[in-house]
Write a protein that holds these residues in place. Structure first.
Motif, PDB file in Angstrom:
ATOM      1  N   LEU A 164       1.927  -6.126  -4.024  1.00 32.08           N
ATOM      2  CA  LEU A 164       0.627  -5.715  -4.550  1.00 32.08           C
ATOM      3  C   LEU A 164       0.815  -4.596  -5.564  1.00 32.08           C
ATOM      4  O   LEU A 164       1.700  -3.746  -5.407  1.00 32.08           O
ATOM      5  N   SER A 165      -0.046  -4.592  -6.565  1.00 29.29           N
ATOM      6  CA  SER A 165      -0.044  -3.498  -7.533  1.00 29.29           C
ATOM      7  C   SER A 165      -0.926  -2.388  -6.970  1.00 29.29           C
ATOM      8  O   SER A 165      -2.104  -2.609  -6.692  1.00 29.29           O
ATOM      9  N   VAL A 166      -0.320  -1.197  -6.761  1.00 30.14           N
ATOM     10  CA  VAL A 166      -1.045  -0.111  -6.085  1.00 30.14           C
ATOM     11  C   VAL A 166      -1.081   1.134  -6.974  1.00 30.14           C
ATOM     12  O   VAL A 166      -0.067   1.499  -7.573  1.00 30.14           O
ATOM     13  N   LEU A 167      -2.255   1.743  -7.058  1.00 31.91           N
ATOM     14  CA  LEU A 167      -2.362   3.031  -7.755  1.00 31.91           C
ATOM     15  C   LEU A 167      -2.088   4.131  -6.732  1.00 31.91           C
ATOM     16  O   LEU A 167      -2.835   4.258  -5.745  1.00 31.91           O
ATOM     17  N   ALA A 168      -1.014   4.886  -6.938  1.00 28.64           N
ATOM     18  CA  ALA A 168      -0.667   5.974  -6.003  1.00 28.64           C
ATOM     19  C   ALA A 168      -1.659   7.116  -6.234  1.00 28.64           C
ATOM     20  O   ALA A 168      -1.597   7.801  -7.254  1.00 28.64           O
TER      21      ALA A 168
ATOM     22  N   ASP B  75       4.758   9.932   2.733  1.00 27.96           N
ATOM     23  CA  ASP B  75       4.074   8.727   2.243  1.00 27.96           C
ATOM     24  C   ASP B  75       3.013   9.044   1.194  1.00 27.96           C
ATOM     25  O   ASP B  75       2.379  10.093   1.221  1.00 27.96           O
ATOM     26  N   LEU B  76       2.821   8.067   0.319  1.00 29.10           N
ATOM     27  CA  LEU B  76       1.705   8.121  -0.627  1.00 29.10           C
ATOM     28  C   LEU B  76       0.667   7.099  -0.177  1.00 29.10           C
ATOM     29  O   LEU B  76       1.006   6.143   0.530  1.00 29.10           O
TER      30      LEU B  76
ATOM     31  N   PRO C 232       6.230   4.853   1.399  1.00 28.43           N
ATOM     32  CA  PRO C 232       7.024   6.055   1.166  1.00 28.43           C
ATOM     33  C   PRO C 232       7.150   6.315  -0.336  1.00 28.43           C
ATOM     34  O   PRO C 232       7.376   5.384  -1.112  1.00 28.43           O
ATOM     35  N   GLY C 233       6.989   7.586  -0.740  1.00 25.11           N
ATOM     36  CA  GLY C 233       7.107   7.909  -2.165  1.00 25.11           C
ATOM     37  C   GLY C 233       6.897   9.396  -2.398  1.00 25.11           C
ATOM     38  O   GLY C 233       6.197  10.061  -1.623  1.00 25.11           O
ATOM     39  N   ALA C 234       7.495   9.890  -3.476  1.00 25.18           N
ATOM     40  CA  ALA C 234       7.399  11.321  -3.800  1.00 25.18           C
ATOM     41  C   ALA C 234       6.076  11.613  -4.500  1.00 25.18           C
ATOM     42  O   ALA C 234       5.527  10.750  -5.193  1.00 25.18           O
ATOM     43  N   SER C 235       5.608  12.861  -4.354  1.00 19.25           N
ATOM     44  CA  SER C 235       4.304  13.197  -4.948  1.00 19.25           C
ATOM     45  C   SER C 235       4.342  13.126  -6.474  1.00 19.25           C
ATOM     46  O   SER C 235       3.301  13.023  -7.115  1.00 19.25           O
ATOM     47  N   SER C 236       5.554  13.153  -7.053  1.00 18.51           N
ATOM     48  CA  SER C 236       5.658  13.047  -8.519  1.00 18.51           C
ATOM     49  C   SER C 236       5.127  11.689  -9.017  1.00 18.51           C
ATOM     50  O   SER C 236       4.846  11.522 -10.195  1.00 18.51           O
ATOM     51  N   LEU C 237       4.994  10.739  -8.085  1.00 26.28           N
ATOM     52  CA  LEU C 237       4.506   9.406  -8.482  1.00 26.28           C
ATOM     53  C   LEU C 237       2.978   9.306  -8.488  1.00 26.28           C
ATOM     54  O   LEU C 237       2.430   8.280  -8.872  1.00 26.28           O
TER      55      LEU C 237
END
Ligand code: SAM
Length: 451
Positions: free
Chosen positions: A390-394, A404-405, A418-423
């Motif tokens: 899926l295409s997700v907007l963080a 997690d984002l 899971p993902g860094a806040s820079s994303l």
């Protein structure tokens, strides 16, 4: 120095948008906006009156704020904005003597001058008037509820007069913004880096502006279909719209979605009941078969479109058989999500003259049965996403885990990964690995990607 203002918002996206607009005007007029009621000089409550419980909330909150601040630290001014203000008017001053200002649904742009009047010592300041002609709808980015997702009102008010609904009385008749103004706002949001916009209104697909401005060169069976194509042409990566009214849901809306990848794969189409008898009592202006015709077009789209709806249980006179028909419709539609409400009598609406004769216990039992059926169906819908990308907007860091984002997919599912806040603010591809009750979990597979 101007006093500091805190705005607390209840209810729908239109209220969120109104608060953003009021905050923009306040800051322009030199007021400082603050994040909590704790130390604000002025506390404004932007209210909702769709159900009785929502209406009560404002009085509870006024009491809570006053208690929390203690006897000698009360705000200088307390204001009630929005739907409760419009409906109750000056009666609010009697019911809640701490309130100094009452601000109706169309007085959003006059909040600074209303506060000024109260500050100069005028008591019981109220404005339940209409919007001024040519009012500017601009919202400053700092006041938006998100740095990545923006609400863009396209129509306000309601002409439908469903017998249960207070909205035509609290928000007045439908009034559409010129498309040129809407498109210009979306283009500005794009330059500012917004990735997703929601075209919002009580009934977005009843959009009917008084001018062709902004629609020239865009085809469509209705002004709303033309607007969708005009907004899609801005290249805003993701465009969602809510709420649609079934009677005005033209199949060309689905064609517009099929033709434009940036019109998202999600439709919210409230049905309210599966029984023709109840739909008639509700004055919805559509029968079950009309609704199902629209659903067929949505389900047979070349894109897989997510579908959500609203349902009221326990409407006056709703029999067990009527309720069974609603249950059956829900099973037939296979909704991705459902907002369920127990009928709540709203004074002044036509349904308030009908005996509210479904006992509270029965309303609760029907609510729970429908909720259970939806949960079962939803589990299947959600499980089918496992293994899909899926295409997700963080949008932000998850409140449950800092690793997690969380964001929304184009089909409007909440997705954690899971993902860094820079994303934050990026659109990423997420491979879904787990289906929860109301959300999905996954991992990024290639990032960042442009939608
Ligand atoms: N445009 C929407 C429609 O097509 O009906 C109306 C949006 S309304 C503000 C949100 C939802 O609240 C409605 O769809 C309805 O399900 C619910 N609602 C409205 N009035 C209600 C009432 N008197 N009692 C219980 N639920 C109500």
């Amino acid at each position: 120095m101007k006093p500091s203002v805190y705005i607390e918002t209840f209810g729908c996206q239109m209220n969120v948008a109104d608060s953003e607009r009021a905050a923009t005007g306040l800051r322009k007029a030199g007021y400082e906006l603050c994040e909590s009621a704790e130390n604000a000089d002025v506390v404004l409550f932007n209210t909702c009156s769709v159900r009785e419980r929502a209406e009560q909330k404002v009085y509870t909150r006024i009491g809570e704020v006053r208690t929390a601040r203690g006897g000698d630290r009360q705000p200088i001014i307390v204001g009630v904005m929005g739907c409760v203000a419009q409906l109750e008017g000056e009666r609010i001053f009697e019911r809640a003597p701490a309130v100094n200002i009452v601000i109706g649904t169309r007085a959003t742009d006059r909040v600074p001058s209303l506060i000024d009047r109260a500050q100069r010592g005028e008591s019981n300041v109220s404005d339940l008037g209409e919007r001024a002609e040519n009012e500017v709808w601009d919202v400053s980015p700092v006041e938006r509820h998100s740095a990545h997702v923006a609400f863009v009102p396209i129509i306000e008010g309601c002409n439908k007069f469903c017998s249960f609904c207070i909205v035509p009385y609290s928000r007045g008749r439908e009034k559409s913004r010129p498309a040129g103004q809407i498109v210009a706002e979306v283009k500005r949001l794009l330059v500012l880096g917004y990735k997703e916009i929601h075209l919002i209104g009580q009934n977005v697909n009843s959009y009917r502006p008084g001018t062709e401005s902004g629609l020239g060169g865009f085809s469509g069976a209705t002004p709303f279909c033309r607007l969708l194509r005009a907004v899609a042409a801005t290249d805003m990566p993701r465009i969602k719209f809510t709420t649609s009214f079934p009677r005005d849901f033209h199949p060309d809306i689905v064609s517009a979605i099929e033709d434009n990848h940036n019109l998202c794969d999600w439709v919210h189409l409230p049905v309210q009941s599966g029984s023709d008898r109840v739909l008639k009592l509700m004055r919805r202006g559509h029968k079950r078969a009309d609704y199902m015709e629209r659903i067929d077009r949505i389900k047979n789209s070349s894109r897989r479109l997510a579908l959500t709806s609203d349902i009221i249980v326990g409407f006056p006179g709703e029999t067990e058989e009527d309720f069974r028909q609603t249950l059956e419709l829900v099973e037939q539609c296979g909704y991705d999500g459902l907002y369920l409400f127990k009928y709540s009598k709203r004074p002044g609406t036509p349904a308030a003259n009908l005996p509210d004769d479904v006992p509270e216990k029965e309303k609760t039992a029907r609510f729970l049965e429908l909720e259970k059926a939806q949960r079962r169906a939803q589990q299947e819908v959600y499980r089918a996403y496992v293994g899909r990308k899926l295409s997700v907007l963080a949008e932000r860091q998850s409140s449950r885990s800092s690793a997690d984002l969380v964001g929304h997919s184009t089909c409007h599912k909440v997705v954690n990964f899971p993902g860094a806040s820079s994303l934050e603010g990026e659109i990423v591809d997420v491979l879904i690995t787990e289906a929860k009750t109301n959300s999905l979990y996954g991992r990024m597979v290639n990032r960042p990607v442009i939608a």
